[in-house]
Design a protein around this motif. Structure first.
Motif, PDB file in Angstrom:
ATOM      1  N   ALA A  20       0.815  -1.215   0.000  1.00 42.80           N
ATOM      2  CA  ALA A  20       0.000   0.000   0.000  1.00 42.80           C
ATOM      3  C   ALA A  20       0.853   1.270   0.000  1.00 42.80           C
ATOM      4  O   ALA A  20       0.429   2.296  -0.549  1.00 42.80           O
ATOM      5  CB  ALA A  20      -0.925   0.006   1.217  1.00 42.80           C
ATOM      6  N   PHE A  21       2.042   1.202   0.616  1.00 48.06           N
ATOM      7  CA  PHE A  21       2.907   2.384   0.758  1.00 48.06           C
ATOM      8  C   PHE A  21       4.330   2.028   0.327  1.00 48.06           C
ATOM      9  O   PHE A  21       5.246   1.965   1.164  1.00 48.06           O
ATOM     10  CB  PHE A  21       2.876   2.884   2.213  1.00 48.06           C
ATOM     11  CG  PHE A  21       1.486   3.106   2.732  1.00 48.06           C
ATOM     12  CD1 PHE A  21       0.771   4.239   2.367  1.00 48.06           C
ATOM     13  CD2 PHE A  21       0.883   2.172   3.564  1.00 48.06           C
ATOM     14  CE1 PHE A  21      -0.523   4.444   2.821  1.00 48.06           C
ATOM     15  CE2 PHE A  21      -0.411   2.372   4.029  1.00 48.06           C
ATOM     16  CZ  PHE A  21      -1.123   3.501   3.649  1.00 48.06           C
ATOM     17  N   PRO A  22       4.528   1.785  -0.968  1.00 45.94           N
ATOM     18  CA  PRO A  22       5.829   1.284  -1.432  1.00 45.94           C
ATOM     19  C   PRO A  22       6.999   2.247  -1.214  1.00 45.94           C
ATOM     20  O   PRO A  22       8.147   1.813  -1.195  1.00 45.94           O
ATOM     21  CB  PRO A  22       5.595   1.006  -2.922  1.00 45.94           C
ATOM     22  CG  PRO A  22       4.425   1.839  -3.295  1.00 45.94           C
ATOM     23  CD  PRO A  22       3.579   1.957  -2.066  1.00 45.94           C
ATOM     24  N   LEU A  23       6.739   3.513  -1.045  1.00 48.23           N
ATOM     25  CA  LEU A  23       7.821   4.480  -0.850  1.00 48.23           C
ATOM     26  C   LEU A  23       8.207   4.671   0.611  1.00 48.23           C
ATOM     27  O   LEU A  23       9.159   5.394   0.914  1.00 48.23           O
ATOM     28  CB  LEU A  23       7.424   5.836  -1.456  1.00 48.23           C
ATOM     29  CG  LEU A  23       7.135   5.812  -2.963  1.00 48.23           C
ATOM     30  CD1 LEU A  23       6.720   7.195  -3.438  1.00 48.23           C
ATOM     31  CD2 LEU A  23       8.332   5.291  -3.739  1.00 48.23           C
ATOM     32  N   CYS A  24       7.490   4.020   1.502  1.00 47.76           N
ATOM     33  CA  CYS A  24       7.769   4.144   2.936  1.00 47.76           C
ATOM     34  C   CYS A  24       8.713   3.035   3.400  1.00 47.76           C
ATOM     35  O   CYS A  24       8.565   1.888   3.014  1.00 47.76           O
ATOM     36  CB  CYS A  24       6.472   4.055   3.748  1.00 47.76           C
ATOM     37  SG  CYS A  24       5.406   5.471   3.543  1.00 47.76           S
TER      38      CYS A  24
END
Length: 121
Positions: A20-24
């Motif tokens: 859901a939050f690949p950049l985190c």
């Protein structure tokens, strides 16, 4: 950060949140005490905290996180959806309470909202 003592649940949460939050950047802990150490090292914006942990409870860990890192948002994540736990989580400073089993419909939107409001992101 995900704090969950059950290995399969922890792995599933990490997988869901990474998708859901690949950049985190995501870190995980199996105990509250380890989570406090990781907060020192990683300074997470959002912590997904189980209530029922071995050793220190998730509510006490939330209280300590909020006292030391007031900008960190904590989402209490529990299978125990009882008023006493919701009240304890709120009193400790949790930003939200999401019942296990509501990960896609509730947890992901709550985390997205908290990340959007986090300073410096």
């Amino acid at each position: 950060m995900v704090v969950e003592d059950h290995p399969a649940t922890r792995a599933a949460l990490v997988e869901l949140l990474q998708a859901a939050f690949p950049l985190c950047a995501l870190v995980a802990a199996d105990r509250a005490e380890r989570a406090l150490d990781l907060c020192t090292a990683a300074a997470p914006h959002v912590v997904i905290m189980d209530i029922a942990l071995s050793g220190m409870s998730g509510i006490e860990a939330t209280r300590r996180i909020k006292a030391t890192w007031p900008d960190t948002r904590v989402v209490m994540h529990s299978g125990y959806d009882m008023r006493v736990y919701r009240d304890g989580a709120a009193a400790a400073g949790a930003s939200a309470f999401v019942r296990k089993g509501k990960n896609v419909s509730e947890l992901v939107p709550v985390v997205a909202s908290l990340l959007a409001a986090a300073p410096g992101i």
